[in-house]
Design a protein around this motif. Sequence first.
Motif, PDB file in Angstrom:
ATOM      1  N   UNK A   1       9.569   2.753   4.769  1.00 23.36           N
ATOM      2  CA  UNK A   1       9.613   1.373   5.235  1.00 23.36           C
ATOM      3  C   UNK A   1      10.762   1.233   6.232  1.00 23.36           C
TER       4      UNK A   1
ATOM      5  N   UNK B   1      -2.861  -1.756  -0.192  1.00 22.73           N
ATOM      6  CA  UNK B   1      -2.788  -0.847   0.938  1.00 22.73           C
ATOM      7  C   UNK B   1      -3.453   0.487   0.582  1.00 22.73           C
TER       8      UNK B   1
ATOM      9  N   UNK C   1       4.105  -4.959  -7.324  1.00 18.05           N
ATOM     10  CA  UNK C   1       5.346  -4.366  -6.810  1.00 18.05           C
ATOM     11  C   UNK C   1       5.245  -2.850  -6.693  1.00 18.05           C
ATOM     12  N   UNK C   2       4.068  -2.357  -6.334  1.00 18.42           N
ATOM     13  CA  UNK C   2       3.889  -0.919  -6.150  1.00 18.42           C
ATOM     14  C   UNK C   2       3.985  -0.572  -4.667  1.00 18.42           C
ATOM     15  N   UNK C   3       3.953   0.714  -4.384  1.00 19.59           N
ATOM     16  CA  UNK C   3       4.079   1.177  -2.995  1.00 19.59           C
ATOM     17  C   UNK C   3       2.965   0.589  -2.135  1.00 19.59           C
ATOM     18  N   UNK C   4       1.783   0.393  -2.719  1.00 20.87           N
ATOM     19  CA  UNK C   4       0.646  -0.123  -1.962  1.00 20.87           C
ATOM     20  C   UNK C   4       0.658  -1.638  -1.817  1.00 20.87           C
ATOM     21  N   UNK C   5       1.623  -2.290  -2.397  1.00 24.83           N
ATOM     22  CA  UNK C   5       1.717  -3.743  -2.269  1.00 24.83           C
ATOM     23  C   UNK C   5       0.490  -4.456  -2.816  1.00 24.83           C
TER      24      UNK C   5
ATOM     25  N   UNK D   1      -5.630  -1.590   4.901  1.00 28.62           N
ATOM     26  CA  UNK D   1      -5.534  -2.420   3.710  1.00 28.62           C
ATOM     27  C   UNK D   1      -6.930  -2.871   3.308  1.00 28.62           C
TER      28      UNK D   1
ATOM     29  N   UNK E   1      10.554   5.363  -0.379  1.00 25.47           N
ATOM     30  CA  UNK E   1      10.166   5.141  -1.778  1.00 25.47           C
ATOM     31  C   UNK E   1       9.488   6.398  -2.296  1.00 25.47           C
TER      32      UNK E   1
ATOM     33  N   UNK F   1      12.018  -6.318  -8.254  1.00 25.08           N
ATOM     34  CA  UNK F   1      12.243  -5.294  -7.234  1.00 25.08           C
ATOM     35  C   UNK F   1      12.191  -5.843  -5.815  1.00 25.08           C
TER      36      UNK F   1
ATOM     37  N   UNK G   1      -0.447   3.387   5.303  1.00 23.03           N
ATOM     38  CA  UNK G   1       0.461   2.443   5.948  1.00 23.03           C
ATOM     39  C   UNK G   1      -0.273   1.520   6.916  1.00 23.03           C
TER      40      UNK G   1
ATOM     41  N   UNK H   1       9.166  -3.527  -3.450  1.00 21.55           N
ATOM     42  CA  UNK H   1       8.602  -2.462  -4.281  1.00 21.55           C
ATOM     43  C   UNK H   1       9.548  -1.281  -4.477  1.00 21.55           C
TER      44      UNK H   1
ATOM     45  N   UNK I   1       5.587  -1.323   6.420  1.00 23.22           N
ATOM     46  CA  UNK I   1       4.254  -1.032   6.941  1.00 23.22           C
ATOM     47  C   UNK I   1       3.733  -2.180   7.825  1.00 23.22           C
TER      48      UNK I   1
END
Lengths: 268, 414
Positions: free
Chosen positions: A67, B374, B344-348, B380, A57, A131, B377, A134, A90
């Motif tokens: 991922x 997050x 819905x971002x990379x960090x969930x 959190x 991503x 999505x 990786x 993400x 993750x």
Amino acid sequence: MQNLKRINTWFLLVAVALAMPAFADEKSEKQGLKIAKERKDRDRGWQNSVAEITMILRNASGQEATREMRVDTLEMEEDGDKALTVFDSPRDVSGTAFLSFSHAMEPDEQWIYLPAIKRVKRIASRNKSGPFMSSEFAFEDMTSFEVEKFKYDFLREDTYQGDKVFVIEQIPQDEFSGYSKQIVWIDQKHYRVRKVDFFDKKGDELKTLEFEDYQSHKVDGTTFWRPQRSYMYNHQTGKSTELVTENLKFKQDLDESDFDKNSLRRAR
Amino acid sequence: MSQILIKTVCAEHVNRMIKPKLSVMAALVAASFSSQAEVELGGSTSFEGRYFLQDAAYPGQPRTQASVAIEPEAYTEWNDGQDSLLFKPFARLDNQDDERTHWDIRELQWLHVADEWETRVGIGKVFWGQTESLHLVDIINQTDMVEQVDGEDKLGQPMVNFTTYGDWGTASAYILPYFRERTFPGVDGRLRPPLPIVSDRAQYESDAEQNHIDFALRYQNSFGDYEVGLSYFNGTTREPELSVAQEEITDPYIFPYYAQIQQFGLDLLKVQGSWLLKLEGIYREGQSEDFLAAVAGFERTTVGVLGTTHDLGFLMEYQYDERDNNFFATGQNDLMAGVRWSFNDIDGTEVLAGFVQDLDESDTYNAFVEASSRITDNWRWKVDAYLFSSDDETDTFYYMRRDDHLQVTLEYFF
């Protein structure tokens, strides 16, 4: 009387003139449908597959995240495919699994398994435009291609990366799709999709998907093509997602019982 | 560090555990790990701080609380994955509450899978149900109440489980040979009645006490847009009734009483476009009164709200319970409204917020916000807030009316 006749003649002429492109449309629609059917026919008989997928991503400012997941897919002869996806990274979502039954005309059926609370949750699949993990791929982009899902129109022949291609337009038949239309580049030799332009509900260009490094796989004497890399770019946000497929294997020991809620609960 | 932690905690609480069973488990683990099978290791550890917004209602209770927890995991499989063993111990060390300093075997389970059936033997966790604000049908595992006030954390349950499945659905039978007592905050903890609930003084209807063998049955299937579950449980209730021991006037305490019960459960979900309609109902007999309880509601999710990629879900559930006065039955005639917001971002990033209003007593309500995201990786963060209010002196939330708190957790996954 004379007047009326003249009007009628004019009316006829106008009607014919208006109908002309419609005749042409019908022809190009038929041609588009024929290409879509051939695309599907050439991809029948692969039975099932397992693969490891790395998803990268990237956002507009260059931040990158990776991922890892494993995807098992089962070809269904008279229906859309079944797929079981298990996430490895993750770490906080490791073991989360996603089961989907895609259908040509009915809404897809989807479940997600959350390992921390041991819970299988049904997902409202009408939210197909949301999505996937993400990424720039929507849930609907991850489901199998079925001819009935779209209405087609042949646009033109063209050349893409040196190969002769058909360019067709496909319009989603499901009102809950996030797209108004897609433009698809399909090569004439193998009927492989090389590129897709997605347009949002307002008709604006939203995303472009490019498939690269197609590899051939033989299953029971028939050749099937799969891209090693898929690259989705969102024109509106500048974000992108790359899918890299590794260790793709066909004709594994899989059947429908490997794609149910019990297998979802066991996935890891 | 983590090993030392487990040892310390184990030593303190080893008497509570089932010693003979533990040795059997240890042998099982040793046997399987000594084979050539590859062992996958993972898990998480977390650092948590709690800050209570008001002064304590009862003497001796702290204003802040800090703790660390660890939950490692070892997994191995053999016979092409037809057999597997999962071991997941858990331990928490709390700086205030001795009762919250505890350890548990969350899972130690051998799973064998065949084409149309599977068995699970050992300590495990099972979830049943569909609703969000209450889990009425879910009964196999005991609640680890000292963990979080939301009651979502469970103690490992010893079990022998057989499950068979086909086009007709999934049927499971459970034999539960050992009963786990609910955990409660101690005298130095918040989120409790004026007197602590003393688990060690638990009383049982059955003479076998914790060794009573319980059993349970479940059927589950999907019919197109419907998910249907039917369940039956026979054995020691997971939800005790509380009594005050009066005999010792100088040192009174509350003890839990565990009756023998039968419980019939139904859970239903229907997918209706972007709506999920949910229902759970139970009928339980054997406690001081036989009763019906139900929870029903919906969750409606909108994707891509206001031109973003965010999902926004609205939840509403109505809670009903025939019982008038049970400490744990707070949802007698209550309405929960909530939102689930996924970025819905990379960090969930996710936020879940809810409000539960008692429809009989306007001053009785509770609310929660659970947010997490997050950092990398592996790391959190979580921020949870819980608020309780009641003017009714017999209500559970009256006892916790001054226990509003903010909880910050940093979790590391390895």
